[in-house]
Scaffold this active site. Structure first.
Site, PDB file in Angstrom:
ATOM      1  N   ASP A  91      43.448  39.082  37.775  1.00  6.28           N
ATOM      2  CA  ASP A  91      42.083  39.275  36.980  1.00  6.28           C
ATOM      3  C   ASP A  91      41.228  40.688  37.596  1.00  6.28           C
ATOM      4  O   ASP A  91      40.711  41.263  36.896  1.00  6.28           O
ATOM      5  CB  ASP A  91      41.256  38.067  37.109  1.00  6.28           C
ATOM      6  CG  ASP A  91      42.015  36.877  36.277  1.00  6.28           C
ATOM      7  OD1 ASP A  91      42.885  37.425  35.567  1.00  6.28           O
ATOM      8  OD2 ASP A  91      41.626  35.876  36.459  1.00  6.28           O
ATOM      9  N   GLY A  92      41.357  40.832  38.793  1.00 14.37           N
ATOM     10  CA  GLY A  92      40.688  41.845  39.405  1.00 14.37           C
ATOM     11  C   GLY A  92      41.191  43.203  38.676  1.00 14.37           C
ATOM     12  O   GLY A  92      40.222  44.211  38.416  1.00 14.37           O
ATOM     13  N   ASN A 139      32.960  39.542  33.565  1.00 12.63           N
ATOM     14  CA  ASN A 139      32.698  38.234  34.301  1.00 12.63           C
ATOM     15  C   ASN A 139      31.141  37.703  34.354  1.00 12.63           C
ATOM     16  O   ASN A 139      30.961  36.796  33.795  1.00 12.63           O
ATOM     17  CB  ASN A 139      33.261  38.370  35.413  1.00 12.63           C
ATOM     18  CG  ASN A 139      34.851  37.803  35.375  1.00 12.63           C
ATOM     19  OD1 ASN A 139      35.361  37.559  34.284  1.00 12.63           O
ATOM     20  ND2 ASN A 139      35.485  37.658  36.409  1.00 12.63           N
ATOM     21  N   GLU A 140      30.601  38.402  35.291  1.00 10.61           N
ATOM     22  CA  GLU A 140      29.345  37.991  35.507  1.00 10.61           C
ATOM     23  C   GLU A 140      28.414  39.257  36.308  1.00 10.61           C
ATOM     24  O   GLU A 140      29.004  40.157  36.771  1.00 10.61           O
ATOM     25  CB  GLU A 140      29.208  36.859  36.438  1.00 10.61           C
ATOM     26  CG  GLU A 140      29.572  37.002  37.837  1.00 10.61           C
ATOM     27  CD  GLU A 140      31.139  36.994  38.255  1.00 10.61           C
ATOM     28  OE1 GLU A 140      31.385  38.059  38.659  1.00 10.61           O
ATOM     29  OE2 GLU A 140      31.946  36.099  38.012  1.00 10.61           O
TER      30      GLU A 140
END
Length: 266
Positions: free
Chosen positions: A45-46, A122-123
Site C-alpha cells: 500500500d505504501g 489515506n489520511e
C-alpha cells in the site's frame, strides 16, 4: 495504451516490475512515466501511496493497479503468481474504472502567508510539536468543540482501515463520499470535554481546525511529514478529485477487510 510501473524497490518487486514491463512492451504497449494511462504499483500500500502522489496532477487521466509482493494490501489486489494473467488483461481487455473519494486539506497561515493545498489518499494527521494539541473544531462554520489531546486524524473511506482504525475509528466502505475525524488520546475531565467518538462528515460538510495556541504543528499527508508554522487554520473536506483504480475483476471490500483483520486468506 501508455503505462508506468512503480516498484517498492526491493529485489522481488524490482524483478517483478521488470518482467511486467517486458511483457507489456511485447504486447506493443508504450512505457511512459510522465503521462501513463495506467500506473502499476508493485509492492504494498505504501508503494501505491507514492505512485498516487507522483501522479496527483493527472488523477482524471491515470488509473492505478496494485500488485502486492508482501502482506495483503487494501490497494493491491493482484499477487506475483498472477502477473501473466494481469498482463494479458491489461493488453487485451477493457477495464472498469472504480473511483473513490479523496481528502482535501488546505492550510492557511497568519500574516497573509500563502495557503497550501494537499490531497490525501489515506489520511491527514495533526499534532503539536510541543505539548498538547489544542484546536477549535468547526463544522459547517459552527464551533463544535475545543479539542485537547495528542492529535487529530482525518481520513478518507479507503484510509479508514489504516491509522484511523488503530485509533478506534469506523471502517467505511470506499464508495461513500465522506471523511472521518478521529481523536488521539483526548483529555476529558471536569474542565475539558470532547465528543470522544469518531465523526463521519458527508461531502457537503467542511471541517475547520483553528489553533488556540501559537505553536508549530507536525502535519502528515499520507506518508509525507510536514512542519508548519504560523498556522491560522486547517480546512478538511471531501475533494473534488477522485482516485481511479483499473479493475479487471471483482474486488470485494468486505472480503478484504475480513482477510486482513479477522481470518487467514482463503
Amino acid at each position: 495504451m501508455k503505462f508506468a510501473i512503480s516498484s517498492k524497490g526491493d529485489g522481488t518487486s524490482n524483478i517483478l516490475a521488470q518482467k511486467m514491463r517486458s511483457y507489456l512492451l511485447d504486447f506493443e504497449l508504450e512505457y511512459d512515466e510522465d503521462e501513463p494511462d495506467i500506473c502499476i504499483s508493485v509492492g504494498g500500500d505504501g508503494t501505491l501511496l507514492y505512485a498516487f502522489h507522483r501522479y496527483r496532477g493527472r488523477l482524471d487521466k491515470t488509473a492505478f493497479i496494485g500488485v502486492h509482493t508482501g502482506h495483503l494490501g487494501f490497494y493491491a489486489d493482484w499477487v506475483p503468481e498472477e502477473i501473466e494473467k494481469l498482463v494479458i488483461a491489461i493488453a487485451k481487455t477493457p477495464y472498469q474504472v472504480v473511483e473513490y473519494p479523496l481528502l482535501e486539506v488546505i492550510i492557511r497561515h497568519h500574516h497573509g502567508g500563502k495557503e497550501t493545498r494537499y490531497l490525501a489518499l489515506n489520511e491527514c494527521t495533526v499534532k503539536s510539536i510541543e505539548g498538547t494539541l489544542v484546536m477549535d473544531v468547526e463544522i459547517k462554520g459552527q464551533l463544535f468543540e475545543t479539542f485537547r489531546g495528542d492529535g487529530l486524524c482525518i481520513s478518507t473511506p479507503t484510509g479508514s482501515t489504516a491509522y484511523n482504525k488503530a485509533l478506534g475509528g469506523a471502517i467505511l466502505h470506499p464508495s461513500l463520499p465522506a471523511i472521518q475525524l478521529t481523536e488521539m488520546a483526548s483529555i476529558n475531565n471536569r474542565v475539558f470535554r470532547t465528543i470522544g467518538s469518531p465523526l463521519i462528515l458527508p461531502d457537503h460538510h467542511t471541517c475547520l481546525l483553528r489553533p488556540v495556541n501559537d505553536v508549530d504543528y507536525q502535519i502528515t499527508i499520507d506518508h509525507l511529514t510536514l512542519l508548519h508554522k504560523n498556522v491560522k487554520s486547517i480546512q478538511c473536506r471531501v475533494a473534488n478529485e477522485k482516485v481511479r483504480f483499473a479493475r479487471f475483476r471483482p474486488f470485494p471490500f468486505w472480503k478484504r477487510v475480513r482477510e486482513s483483520f479477522i481470518t487467514e486468506n482463503d
